[in-house]
Scaffold this motif. Structure first.
Motif, PDB file in Angstrom:
ATOM      1  N   ARG A 179      34.183  18.292   1.170  1.00  0.00           N
ATOM      2  CA  ARG A 179      35.214  18.142   2.198  1.00  0.00           C
ATOM      3  C   ARG A 179      35.071  19.191   3.293  1.00  0.00           C
ATOM      4  O   ARG A 179      35.292  18.905   4.482  1.00  0.00           O
ATOM      5  CB  ARG A 179      36.602  18.184   1.558  1.00  0.00           C
ATOM      6  N   LEU A 180      34.694  20.399   2.937  1.00  0.00           N
ATOM      7  CA  LEU A 180      34.456  21.427   3.952  1.00  0.00           C
ATOM      8  C   LEU A 180      33.223  21.080   4.790  1.00  0.00           C
ATOM      9  O   LEU A 180      33.229  21.243   6.011  1.00  0.00           O
ATOM     10  CB  LEU A 180      34.288  22.794   3.289  1.00  0.00           C
ATOM     11  N   ALA A 181      32.170  20.584   4.125  1.00  0.00           N
ATOM     12  CA  ALA A 181      30.959  20.205   4.859  1.00  0.00           C
ATOM     13  C   ALA A 181      31.230  19.046   5.806  1.00  0.00           C
ATOM     14  O   ALA A 181      30.684  18.989   6.916  1.00  0.00           O
ATOM     15  CB  ALA A 181      29.847  19.852   3.875  1.00  0.00           C
ATOM     16  N   ALA A 182      32.083  18.121   5.391  1.00  0.00           N
ATOM     17  CA  ALA A 182      32.397  16.966   6.234  1.00  0.00           C
ATOM     18  C   ALA A 182      33.102  17.378   7.521  1.00  0.00           C
ATOM     19  O   ALA A 182      33.110  16.620   8.498  1.00  0.00           O
ATOM     20  CB  ALA A 182      33.260  15.974   5.459  1.00  0.00           C
ATOM     21  N   ARG A 183      33.701  18.566   7.523  1.00  0.00           N
ATOM     22  CA  ARG A 183      34.405  19.054   8.702  1.00  0.00           C
ATOM     23  C   ARG A 183      33.514  19.955   9.573  1.00  0.00           C
ATOM     24  O   ARG A 183      34.006  20.678  10.433  1.00  0.00           O
ATOM     25  CB  ARG A 183      35.672  19.804   8.278  1.00  0.00           C
ATOM     26  N   GLY A 184      32.207  19.935   9.323  1.00  0.00           N
ATOM     27  CA  GLY A 184      31.284  20.673  10.166  1.00  0.00           C
ATOM     28  C   GLY A 184      31.026  22.097   9.730  1.00  0.00           C
ATOM     29  O   GLY A 184      30.456  22.884  10.492  1.00  0.00           O
ATOM     30  N   ASN A 185      31.422  22.450   8.515  1.00  0.00           N
ATOM     31  CA  ASN A 185      31.141  23.773   7.986  1.00  0.00           C
ATOM     32  C   ASN A 185      29.863  23.740   7.154  1.00  0.00           C
ATOM     33  O   ASN A 185      29.468  22.696   6.633  1.00  0.00           O
ATOM     34  CB  ASN A 185      32.308  24.256   7.129  1.00  0.00           C
ATOM     35  N   ALA A 186      29.213  24.881   7.028  1.00  0.00           N
ATOM     36  CA  ALA A 186      27.998  24.994   6.222  1.00  0.00           C
ATOM     37  C   ALA A 186      28.376  25.564   4.859  1.00  0.00           C
ATOM     38  O   ALA A 186      28.974  26.634   4.782  1.00  0.00           O
ATOM     39  CB  ALA A 186      26.978  25.888   6.905  1.00  0.00           C
ATOM     40  N   VAL A 187      28.023  24.872   3.808  1.00  0.00           N
ATOM     41  CA  VAL A 187      28.418  25.279   2.460  1.00  0.00           C
ATOM     42  C   VAL A 187      27.177  25.445   1.596  1.00  0.00           C
ATOM     43  O   VAL A 187      26.296  24.574   1.578  1.00  0.00           O
ATOM     44  CB  VAL A 187      29.362  24.248   1.816  1.00  0.00           C
ATOM     45  N   THR A 188      27.110  26.549   0.887  1.00  0.00           N
ATOM     46  CA  THR A 188      26.070  26.789  -0.102  1.00  0.00           C
ATOM     47  C   THR A 188      26.712  26.792  -1.482  1.00  0.00           C
ATOM     48  O   THR A 188      27.629  27.580  -1.741  1.00  0.00           O
ATOM     49  CB  THR A 188      25.377  28.144   0.133  1.00  0.00           C
ATOM     50  N   PHE A 189      26.236  25.921  -2.331  1.00  0.00           N
ATOM     51  CA  PHE A 189      26.753  25.788  -3.693  1.00  0.00           C
ATOM     52  C   PHE A 189      25.780  26.519  -4.616  1.00  0.00           C
ATOM     53  O   PHE A 189      24.618  26.152  -4.736  1.00  0.00           O
ATOM     54  CB  PHE A 189      26.848  24.305  -4.054  1.00  0.00           C
ATOM     55  N   HIS A 240      25.093  11.739   4.438  1.00  0.00           N
ATOM     56  CA  HIS A 240      25.599  12.279   5.704  1.00  0.00           C
ATOM     57  C   HIS A 240      26.091  13.722   5.573  1.00  0.00           C
ATOM     58  O   HIS A 240      26.366  14.379   6.583  1.00  0.00           O
ATOM     59  CB  HIS A 240      26.714  11.389   6.258  1.00  0.00           C
ATOM     60  N   LEU A 241      26.201  14.226   4.342  1.00  0.00           N
ATOM     61  CA  LEU A 241      26.621  15.609   4.143  1.00  0.00           C
ATOM     62  C   LEU A 241      25.459  16.543   3.814  1.00  0.00           C
ATOM     63  O   LEU A 241      25.653  17.751   3.708  1.00  0.00           O
ATOM     64  CB  LEU A 241      27.651  15.691   2.996  1.00  0.00           C
ATOM     65  N   SER A 242      24.269  15.995   3.661  1.00  0.00           N
ATOM     66  CA  SER A 242      23.150  16.799   3.168  1.00  0.00           C
ATOM     67  C   SER A 242      22.773  17.939   4.110  1.00  0.00           C
ATOM     68  O   SER A 242      22.276  18.980   3.669  1.00  0.00           O
ATOM     69  CB  SER A 242      21.941  15.907   2.902  1.00  0.00           C
ATOM     70  N   ALA A 243      22.995  17.773   5.404  1.00  0.00           N
ATOM     71  CA  ALA A 243      22.642  18.840   6.344  1.00  0.00           C
ATOM     72  C   ALA A 243      23.575  20.036   6.238  1.00  0.00           C
ATOM     73  O   ALA A 243      23.188  21.164   6.559  1.00  0.00           O
ATOM     74  CB  ALA A 243      22.660  18.307   7.775  1.00  0.00           C
TER      75      ALA A 243
END
Length: 483
Positions: A39-49, A65-68
């Motif tokens: 959900r954070l990535a979908a809003r244009g943020n970069a997330v590292t898990f 669509h969220l892979s980037a």
């Protein structure tokens, strides 16, 4: 030591946040962390898990669509004496080895520090590290790189308040199991936040040092004290006054993430179950042949401490209830076998109206099926949230951690009943199982539970409202990252 992983996630919008998430090594934690990450990535943020290699390989796939904006970074778990080889999650170990898994996880401090140093050197300093309850060693490492930490509790806010911070526990000490059988003095609201006597030993045990050398309470208190923000997987509709209380109690903002309801599995996911199980399409095909609202889904999670006697009584109770059922009889963590054999003749007798699976089933698709009439659950918060999506009434058989409190809260909302238990030892029998199932599935009272469950669905499962929670959480992350 292996070379440190490269810098944090890419793919964010210019004004997007750089967020690192680091869950405890249990899939009941990793999946909500992944939903938050998506959900954070979908809003244009970069997330590292961040997790271990085997855990990352077992996570469900991320939409293309969220892979980037969502990357996965493996950190190699160090060996610990007594921990089975290749054990990287609670699903890989029996209950008595979980504390050794925490000890192994503590050994990730050096790889995480190297990862952060690499990210900072590359000009990609994270704006936040989102940690779990047990990561007491992460905030000091993050402080060295001027990165704030947020705690994401996958639990409902009432249970977090029940745990309380160090100062509250010092002012009102609780050292024996009986001390946890009443709501704590710092929760002035009418509350179901207490344990019954037979449930309280687990919570009392969190105060004691364990094989990891640090008690769970100490881990949690240190994270409370060192994080800048506390996030709970809940919402105001479920807990209308709890977040203000929790913010006062923790002396920092406590905010809801929303319920983070997972999306259904992809239609082309045809995983097979383990030995003796039923393939995914066969489970759904069997449900297709059942009348509407006629089946109770029975799933008690992978970590419920079921004994052979429990399994016998549950099986015979389902038989006595006389209803159709789909029972996912999972293997205990770290084992290749279920906790005990089914009663003699049970499988033959139930063949026309019941299915027992010992492998994976697509729970969301099962709960969504029109044949499903109720859910017999251990009341893990994740499973309870999934039941909200389909307005299913509950038969509740809780065991450990927060599940007894969740069961009492759901019973208070009138969406189901608990299986009767012995007050002294928590045991239950077939008659109690049958009576609870029939109240929800057969008797007129069940219509009331079903109506209340649908009302709760309408209140909570609103896509726009839940997205607003993510928006507000993102605003908190922006506001407090430079405080």
């Amino acid at each position: 030591m292996e070379a440190a992983p490269t810098a944090a996630a890419g793919g964010a919008a210019e004004d997007g946040l750089e967020v690192v998430v680091f869950p405890w090594l249990a899939f009941g934690h990793m999946i909500p962390f992944l939903e938050l990450s998506k959900r954070l990535a979908a809003r244009g943020n970069a997330v590292t898990f961040v997790s271990t290699p085997r855990n990352l390989a077992r996570l469900p796939p991320v939409p293309a669509h969220l892979s980037a904006g969502l990357r996965f970074v493996p950190l190699q778990l160090p060996p610990v004496e007594g921990l089975p080889e290749d054990a990287e999650s609670t699903a890989d170990v029996p209950a008595d080895k979980i504390e050794l898994l925490k000890k192994a996880m503590d050994g990730l401090a050096a790889p995480l520090a190297a990862f952060l140093a690499d990210a900072v050197a590359a000009g990609r300093r994270p704006d936040w590290i989102v940690v779990d309850f047990c990561h007491h060693w992460v905030p000091p490492i993050a402080d060295q790189h001027e990165v704030p930490c947020a705690l994401f509790q996958i639990l409902h806010a009432a249970f977090v308040a029940f745990l309380g911070p160090r100062w509250a526990n010092a002012a009102h000490p609780r050292t024996e199991p009986q001390h946890f059988t009443v709501p704590p003095k710092w929760i002035p609201l009418p509350s179901t936040t207490f344990f019954l006597r037979h449930e309280a030993e687990w919570i009392a045990g969190t105060l004691r040092a364990n094989a990891s050398d640090v008690s769970d309470a100490e881990r949690t208190w240190q994270v409370f004290e060192r994080c800048r923000l506390v996030i709970c997987r809940s919402c105001h509709e479920l807990e209308p006054r709890m977040f203000a209380l929790l913010s006062d109690l923790l002396r920092k903002p406590a905010v809801p993430s929303g319920i983070l309801l997972p999306l259904p599995e992809a239609p082309d996911d045809h995983r097979q179950s383990g030995s003796g199980g039923v393939a995914r399409h066969q489970v759904l095909r069997w449900l297709d042949d059942q009348p509407p609202k006629s089946v109770i889904y029975v799933a008690l999670g992978s970590e419920a401490p079921l004994t052979p006697e429990n399994i016998h009584e549950l099986a015979l109770g389902l038989e006595l209830a006389g209803v159709r059922f789909l029972w996912v009889l999972g293997k205990p963590a770290g084992s290749n076998k279920v906790a005990g054999p089914l009663p003699a003749g049970f499988e033959e007798r139930r063949r026309t109206r019941g299915v027992v699976c010992t492998g994976w089933v697509p729970q969301m698709k099962v709960l969504a099926h029109g044949a499903m009439g109720a859910f017999l659950t251990h009341c893990g918060w994740g499973s309870t949230i999934e039941s909200f999506a389909f307005g299913l009434p509950l038969v509740m058989l809780p065991f450990i951690i927060d599940t007894p409190m969740i069961a009492r809260a759901m019973a208070g909302r009138g969406i189901g009943v608990q299986v009767a238990r012995d007050e002294n030892d928590g045991s239950f029998d077939r008659d109690g199982v049958a009576a609870a199932v029939r109240r929800v599935m057969v008797e007129d009272e069940g219509k009331v539970f079903a109506t209340n469950a649908m009302k709760l669905k309408e209140l909570v499962v609103d896509e726009g409202r839940q997205e607003q929670y993510i928006h507000q959480l993102e605003e908190h992350l922006r506001r407090y990252k430079d405080v």
